[in-house]
Design an enzyme around this catalytic site. Structure first.
Site, short mmCIF file in Angstrom:
data_model
loop_
_atom_site.label_atom_id
_atom_site.label_comp_id
_atom_site.label_asym_id
_atom_site.label_seq_id
_atom_site.Cartn_x
_atom_site.Cartn_y
_atom_site.Cartn_z
N GLY A 144 40.05 38.79 29.78
CA GLY A 144 40.15 39.97 28.69
C GLY A 144 41.66 40.24 28.29
O GLY A 144 41.89 41.05 27.44
N MET A 169 43.85 41.39 30.56
CA MET A 169 44.51 42.32 31.05
C MET A 169 44.85 41.81 32.66
O MET A 169 45.54 42.82 33.47
CB MET A 169 43.40 43.47 31.63
CG MET A 169 42.93 44.08 30.20
SD MET A 169 41.62 45.52 30.60
CE MET A 169 42.75 46.79 31.38
N ALA A 170 45.13 40.68 32.68
CA ALA A 170 45.51 40.09 33.94
C ALA A 170 44.97 40.11 35.21
O ALA A 170 45.53 40.31 36.24
CB ALA A 170 47.06 40.64 34.19
N GLY A 171 43.66 40.59 35.21
CA GLY A 171 42.79 40.76 36.41
C GLY A 171 42.96 39.34 37.33
O GLY A 171 43.34 39.95 38.60
N GLY A 172 42.89 38.40 37.01
CA GLY A 172 42.84 37.16 37.72
C GLY A 172 44.30 37.25 38.40
O GLY A 172 44.64 36.87 39.57
N SER A 173 45.30 37.27 37.72
CA SER A 173 46.72 37.20 38.08
C SER A 173 46.86 38.18 38.91
O SER A 173 47.65 38.37 40.13
CB SER A 173 47.57 37.61 36.94
OG SER A 173 47.40 36.47 35.79
N ALA A 174 46.45 39.78 38.99
CA ALA A 174 46.70 40.88 39.71
C ALA A 174 45.89 40.32 41.12
O ALA A 174 46.40 40.90 42.22
CB ALA A 174 45.81 42.12 39.23
N PRO A 195 37.99 44.28 33.75
CA PRO A 195 37.25 43.21 33.11
C PRO A 195 38.06 41.80 33.01
O PRO A 195 39.21 41.76 32.94
CB PRO A 195 37.18 43.86 31.53
CG PRO A 195 37.69 45.07 31.80
CD PRO A 195 38.58 45.19 33.02
N ASP A 225 51.65 35.83 34.21
CA ASP A 225 51.62 37.34 34.61
C ASP A 225 51.51 37.80 35.94
O ASP A 225 51.42 38.87 36.36
CB ASP A 225 50.15 37.85 33.98
CG ASP A 225 50.25 37.79 32.38
OD1 ASP A 225 51.64 37.82 31.82
OD2 ASP A 225 49.12 37.78 31.95
N LYS A 238 47.13 45.28 33.87
CA LYS A 238 48.46 45.70 32.88
C LYS A 238 47.95 45.64 31.39
O LYS A 238 46.70 45.06 31.03
CB LYS A 238 49.29 44.72 32.99
CG LYS A 238 48.95 42.85 32.60
CD LYS A 238 49.21 42.60 31.24
CE LYS A 238 48.84 41.24 30.91
NZ LYS A 238 48.45 40.84 29.54
O1 C5P Z 1 50.82 31.34 32.86
P1 C5P Z 1 49.29 30.98 32.57
O2 C5P Z 1 48.47 30.26 33.44
O3 C5P Z 1 48.70 32.61 32.52
O4 C5P Z 1 49.36 30.61 31.25
C1 C5P Z 1 48.04 30.28 30.54
C2 C5P Z 1 48.16 29.55 29.09
O5 C5P Z 1 48.84 30.37 28.44
C3 C5P Z 1 49.35 28.55 29.15
O6 C5P Z 1 48.91 27.20 29.61
C4 C5P Z 1 49.66 28.34 27.92
O7 C5P Z 1 48.71 27.76 26.89
C5 C5P Z 1 49.58 29.95 27.34
N1 C5P Z 1 50.89 30.62 27.47
C6 C5P Z 1 51.92 30.12 26.71
N2 C5P Z 1 53.16 31.03 26.75
C7 C5P Z 1 53.41 31.94 27.55
C8 C5P Z 1 52.39 32.19 28.68
C9 C5P Z 1 51.24 31.46 28.64
O8 C5P Z 1 51.91 29.51 25.66
N3 C5P Z 1 54.58 32.55 27.79
#
Ligand code: C5P
Length: 312
Positions: free
Chosen positions: A107, A109-114, A104, A151, A19
């Site tokens: 980076g 681009m949310a590769g791990g989330s995808a 990548p 994500d 994304k």
């Molecule tokens: O949800 P995710 O694990 O991707 O988030 C990683 C980190 O990014 C969170 O621990 C937080 O530090 C930060 N984050 C945030 N606010 C968001 C999304 C992510 O502060 N809305």
């Protein structure tokens, strides 16, 4: 358990799309540490191939161009997705999950989330088929996706969507046309929590961007379908923080725009930079110029919007 894992178990495959954030408005930090967002996501054609086959032992394999730094172990977020599905189906978390990485890593681009979104679909399909259970509903999968990360729900949904809350509360948006992107990745990653933290620091010192939580201009540009209009309104509140941590990204953005991109922005928390371009030829030129002038960068050309995680 009556079934044993063997080669007769079916191999299930899925595409997991990256994304880009066309708009990333970041509000204040909440009590739970997350920040309130108003973001517009667009799914991109570039995707990982994720596969899963039931078997008695847990195994995680990572291959592909962008495998470096991605955990080939049950620590991988996508394995946690398999665990959540198995747990909800009251089955053991086992089998082999394979990720072919084209997105990548680390980076923005949310590769791990995808991959995790794809693993939710795969484990749900494979385990319910293998063990004759009723599959979890899509509603349940979205709930598990939000548990996995901010994500993950969008990478499950795909298309173009407004994300509120910490990014997990989604509303699909109307988007006309196709958008062409030059994506510049960086050998050195950037940690998402440290970028959010830097933004808090900058704001406390009166230097960070004020929260841009209005997404109307992006919504209108997407309805119009004109990339020039979209380029004029793309915005990322995390960009000043990412640039403060990684001043080298400034030159990447400047080189890409000088090479003809309509606009370059840091993608999510970076360090990937995304350049919206008028046509594919320009996008190829942006990749060539930026990579020639900036050590440690590599690039790809892709388009959006694309679908979310999809079984193939
Ligand atoms: O949800 P995710 O694990 O991707 O988030 C990683 C980190 O990014 C969170 O621990 C937080 O530090 C930060 N984050 C945030 N606010 C968001 C999304 C992510 O502060 N809305």
């Amino acid at each position: 358990m009556s079934r044993t894992g063997n080669d007769s178990s079916q191999l299930w495959q899925a595409c997991a799309h990256a994304k880009v954030n066309l708009h990333l408005g970041v509000g204040e930090a909440r009590a739970d540490g997350f920040h309130e967002l108003a973001t517009v996501f667009q799914a991109l054609d570039v995707h990982d191939r994720v596969s899963y086959r039931w078997g008695e032992k847990p195994a995680v394999e990572v291959t592909g161009n962008h495998a470096t730094g991605v955990p080939a172990s049950t620590e991988n977020l996508a394995w946690r997705a398999v665990e959540l599905v198995a747990h909800n189906l009251m089955l053991p978390a086992a089998g082999t999950l394979t990720m072919e990485k084209n997105i990548p890593a680390a980076g923005g681009m949310a590769g791990g989330s995808a991959d995790a979104a794809a693993a939710l679909l795969l484990a749900n399909q494979a385990l319910s088929t293998e063990f004759g259970r009723e599959a979890l509903s899509m509603e349940k999968l979205y709930e598990l996706a939000a548990e996995l990360g901010s994500d993950v729900p969008f990478t499950l949904m795909g298309g173009t969507a407004l994300g509120r809350g910490r990014g997990e509360l989604l509303t699909p948006m109307l988007s006309r046309g196709r958008y062409i992107w030059a994506i510049i990745t960086n050998a050195e990653g950037l940690s998402t929590p440290s970028v959010f933290h830097k933004l808090d620091e900058l704001r406390a010192a009166g230097r960070g961007s004020t929260p841009h939580l209005d997404t109307e201009a992006v919504g209108q540009a997407l309805v119009g379908g004109n990339p020039h209009e979209l380029a004029a309104v793309m915005h990322n509140d995390l960009q000043p923080a990412a640039l403060s941590l990684r001043p080298d990204l400034r030159k990447i953005l400047d080189t890409g725009e000088a090479a003809g991109a309509l606009k370059g922005i840091v993608s999510g928390s970076g360090p990937t930079c995304a350049f919206l371009c008028e046509d594919e030829e320009t996008a190829q030129e942006v990749v060539a110029q930026v990579c020639a002038d900036n050590r440690g960068t590599s690039g790809l050309v892709t388009t959006g919007p694309a679908t979310g995680a999809t079984l193939v």
